[in-house]
Motif scaffolding. Structure first.
Motif, PDB file in Angstrom:
ATOM      1  N   LYS A  21      50.909  50.204  83.690  1.00  0.00           N
ATOM      2  CA  LYS A  21      51.746  50.325  82.843  1.00  0.00           C
ATOM      3  C   LYS A  21      51.129  50.122  81.379  1.00  0.00           C
ATOM      4  O   LYS A  21      51.522  50.728  80.217  1.00  0.00           O
ATOM      5  CB  LYS A  21      52.883  49.192  82.988  1.00  0.00           C
ATOM      6  N   THR A  37      50.794  38.274  89.463  1.00  0.00           N
ATOM      7  CA  THR A  37      51.577  39.403  89.175  1.00  0.00           C
ATOM      8  C   THR A  37      50.824  40.725  89.071  1.00  0.00           C
ATOM      9  O   THR A  37      49.737  40.881  89.307  1.00  0.00           O
ATOM     10  CB  THR A  37      51.779  39.463  87.395  1.00  0.00           C
ATOM     11  N   ALA A  64      60.842  42.647  81.276  1.00  0.00           N
ATOM     12  CA  ALA A  64      62.492  42.239  81.526  1.00  0.00           C
ATOM     13  C   ALA A  64      62.431  41.833  83.000  1.00  0.00           C
ATOM     14  O   ALA A  64      63.081  40.681  83.146  1.00  0.00           O
ATOM     15  CB  ALA A  64      63.382  43.240  81.216  1.00  0.00           C
ATOM     16  N   GLU A  65      61.960  42.262  84.001  1.00  0.00           N
ATOM     17  CA  GLU A  65      62.039  41.834  85.212  1.00  0.00           C
ATOM     18  C   GLU A  65      61.634  40.381  85.372  1.00  0.00           C
ATOM     19  O   GLU A  65      61.851  39.664  86.101  1.00  0.00           O
ATOM     20  CB  GLU A  65      61.027  42.841  86.285  1.00  0.00           C
ATOM     21  N   LEU A  66      60.376  40.201  84.762  1.00  0.00           N
ATOM     22  CA  LEU A  66      59.586  38.793  84.821  1.00  0.00           C
ATOM     23  C   LEU A  66      60.379  37.751  83.756  1.00  0.00           C
ATOM     24  O   LEU A  66      59.920  36.673  83.796  1.00  0.00           O
ATOM     25  CB  LEU A  66      58.281  38.882  84.646  1.00  0.00           C
ATOM     26  N   GLY A  67      61.132  38.125  83.059  1.00  0.00           N
ATOM     27  CA  GLY A  67      61.904  37.512  82.020  1.00  0.00           C
ATOM     28  C   GLY A  67      60.770  36.962  80.833  1.00  0.00           C
ATOM     29  O   GLY A  67      61.031  36.061  80.167  1.00  0.00           O
ATOM     30  N   ALA A  86      60.187  47.529  80.955  1.00  0.00           N
ATOM     31  CA  ALA A  86      61.169  47.273  82.137  1.00  0.00           C
ATOM     32  C   ALA A  86      60.398  45.844  82.845  1.00  0.00           C
ATOM     33  O   ALA A  86      61.112  45.115  83.510  1.00  0.00           O
ATOM     34  CB  ALA A  86      61.059  48.543  82.941  1.00  0.00           C
ATOM     35  N   TRP A  87      59.157  46.093  83.089  1.00  0.00           N
ATOM     36  CA  TRP A  87      58.280  45.195  83.589  1.00  0.00           C
ATOM     37  C   TRP A  87      58.275  43.674  83.140  1.00  0.00           C
ATOM     38  O   TRP A  87      58.600  42.848  83.741  1.00  0.00           O
ATOM     39  CB  TRP A  87      56.653  45.567  83.686  1.00  0.00           C
TER      40      TRP A  87
END
Length: 627
Positions: free
Chosen positions: A596, A590, A614-617, A611-612
């Motif tokens: 961040k 990652t 959420a992007e990776l679930g 946001a990061w």
């Protein structure tokens, strides 16, 4: 000694050092000589009268006192134990090919062969004189081509110094490269065998050791007063001969380099590139990979093998190092050892001892870890321990989920709890804590953070300090036998070492003691001098300064994020040879997490981090498993 210009300069400077010794002796004998003249004059009837009698009564006791003081100082200088670098001794039975290569190199250089070989967990090589009787008995049997051959019990013949080789060199360099790098080091045995240079070095080392003895704490008042005088005299003599001793060592190094030009000169130019590369990989491996394990009570047992992996990874990433990987098909220098695994383990334990201050041997709280076990045993455990500490501090502060938070209050440790607490909400009053908070000690470090981040960072720093104070294992509890016993190189020992061009030795320091590393059964036994080590001085060479409160908060927040990723998004812990612990998602590293995290700490803005996630679930509202 050869005809090199540097050798002649070294001998001239050695004579200056010896003249200082002679002058000191003359000053000590002067009152006694005058007293003898006065007594002889009274016996012959030439120096008689009240004045001469008074002079005899005054000068005779002074002469006796000066002689006693000089004898005491000489005794301390002669018996003080010179500094000896922490090393792993290598017996000839454990590395016959390595000894054969060094002897062949000495024959080609026409210099005496080193008396023994030892390894150090550092990217450096040098010669070290260990002829002092405190360093152990002389070898029972020596080869004819070793300087000082013949096992005479009193060492009437000069004994060549010990060749100390950096263990990373053996694993990363090829055999030809190692021989080329060691050529100027081995060539230093020629000037070292000259009687004047050897005597000057012994004098300087004795003075240096006497200063260390005089500086030792915890002595009785009378001893402190006496040794204070010894230390003053020794320092005065050291200052007098400092310039000459330094010039002597530079002359020895110049002579060795000039003599070594005839052996593998072209290959040595190429090998010096590998010296710098090995140092870069070793430093990165210690600070990024080994240090996190050491802080957890685990020590990687194959550090030297890890250097090869780290530099191979560097050659894959860096186009400047593309040609280095092609060397791996040649014979590595570690093949010169009979049991490279056992030597690597001993060197790894010594590295942990010197750079971190761990116990002298394995134990329940200080156990080895292999590279295949590193992700699960170190990375995963480190993240969960840090996350648990973070939530303990939040519990002590009385932090609850923020009002209006979308995350349910499950009562378990969640990432949302941390994010909501650190997020800066405009117009919201500061949260109430259960106990008054002390202002952070490092105001400059926390000046760019939000009040919540500063308070949490200070509490984390205090909590970690308490844990380290109460849970640090005692180095004296180790029960394994030491593999070697040695002390920190001092100024005189450092200057007497002929090193490679890319040296990384520690800065000069007063002679200190440290606990020896525990070696594997294959490591040759050495005299048990464990009483010489002082565990309070460890680590001798700290890798990094203590982490600041801001860095601690960033590390703990990153650990909490990684735990949430592993428990809710299927991520796994991994090991990057150049960057240390890393988070793997779908088998890939990652990226862009650190900026961040800093944005949240410094600005109180959690939007980029959310946001990061959420992007990776990654689901921050789900509880995570802690230690």
């Amino acid at each position: 000694m050869g005809v090199e210009a540097g050798a002649q300069v070294a001998r001239a400077r050695a004579l200056f050092v010896l003249r200082i010794r002679s002058r000191a002796l003359a000053v000590a004998l002067l009152p006694a000589a005058v007293g003898v003249i006065l007594l002889a004059g009274a016996a012959t009837g030439r120096l008689v009268g009240p004045g001469w009698d008074a002079a005899r009564w005054i000068l005779t006791p002074v002469a006796v006192l000066v002689l006693l003081a000089a004898a005491g100082i000489a005794l301390v200088v002669a018996r003080a134990r010179p500094a000896m670098s922490p090393t792993i001794p290598i017996a000839e039975e454990a590395a016959p090919d390595l000894y054969r290569m060094v002897r062949d190199l000495a024959d080609r250089l026409d210099v005496p062969a080193p008396s023994a070989i030892a390894l150090t967990p550092d990217c450096d090589s040098w010669l070290e004189d260990r002829t002092h009787r405190a360093h152990g008995p002389p070898p029972a049997e020596e080869h004819d081509d070793i300087a000082g051959g013949g096992g005479h019990p009193h060492r009437r013949h000069p004994v060549a110094p010990v060749l100390v080789i950096g263990s990373p060199f053996l694993w990363w360099m090829r055999v030809g490269e190692l021989r080329a790098v060691l050529a100027p080091v081995v060539a230093g045995t020629g000037p070292s065998a000259h009687p004047d240079i050897a005597a000057a070095r012994r004098f300087v080392r004795g003075l240096d050791a006497a200063v260390a003895v005089a500086s030792a704490p915890e002595r009785r008042p009378v001893s402190r007063v006496v040794l204070a005088g010894v230390g003053w005299v020794a320092r005065l003599l050291l200052r007098s001969c400092r310039v000459y001793a330094a010039e002597m060592e530079r002359g020895v190094a110049a002579a060795a380099a000039e003599r070594a030009q005839a052996v593998d000169y072209g290959l040595r130019i190429v090998a010096q590139e590998q010296v710098g590369l090995a140092y870069a990989g070793w430093d990165r491996l210690l600070t990024r990979v080994a240090l996190p394990a050491w802080r957890m009570g685990r020590w990687p047992s194959r550090l030297d093998a890890g250097v090869v992996a780290a530099l191979t990874e560097l050659s894959r990433r860096d186009r400047l190092a593309e040609g280095f990987a092609s060397r791996l098909g040649e014979r590595p220098a570690c093949d010169l050892l009979e049991e490279p695994g056992a030597i690597d383990e001993a060197a790894s334990l010594l590295a942990a001892r010197l750079f971190h201050g761990g116990p002298a041997g394995p134990g329940p709280d200080w156990s080895p870890v292999g590279w295949s076990e590193y992700p699960e045993e170190v990375v995963d455990r480190k993240w969960r321990i840090d996350a648990a500490r973070l939530h303990r501090v939040l519990d002590a502060m009385g932090v609850r989920p923020a009002p209006g938070s979308t995350a349910p209050d499950t009562g378990g440790p969640t990432l949302s709890r941390v994010l909501d607490h650190l997020t800066d909400r405009a117009g919201e009053p500061p949260f109430a804590t259960r106990s008054p908070e002390r202002p952070p000690d490092d105001e400059e470090d926390l000046s760019g953070t939000t009040p919540r981040s500063a308070t949490l960072a200070a509490r984390l720093s205090a909590e970690l300090s308490r844990e380290e104070t109460t849970a640090t294992p005692s180095p004296t509890t180790a029960t394994t036998s030491p593999a070697t016993t040695s002390t920190t190189p001092t100024s005189s020992a450092a200057t007497s070492a002929t090193t490679t061009s890319a040296t990384t030795t520690a800065p000069a320091a007063p002679t200190t003691a440290a606990s020896p590393p525990a070696g594997p059964p294959a490591t040759p036994a050495t005299p048990d001098l464990a009483a010489l080590w002082d565990d309070r001085t460890l680590p001798l060479f700290p890798l990094q300064p203590p982490r600041t409160a801001r860095e601690l908060l960033a590390d703990h927040l990153t650990a909490m994020i990684c735990c949430a990723a592993m428990d809710t998004a299927g991520a796994t812990p991994g090991l990057d040879w150049l960057d240390g612990p890393t988070l793997l998602h779908n088998g890939e590293r990652t990226a862009d997490l650190a900026p961040k995290v800093l944005t949240l700490i410094e600005d109180g803005d959690s939007t980029p981090l959310r946001a990061w996630l959420a992007e990776l679930g990654i689901r921050p509202e789900k509880p995570v498993r802690l230690v």
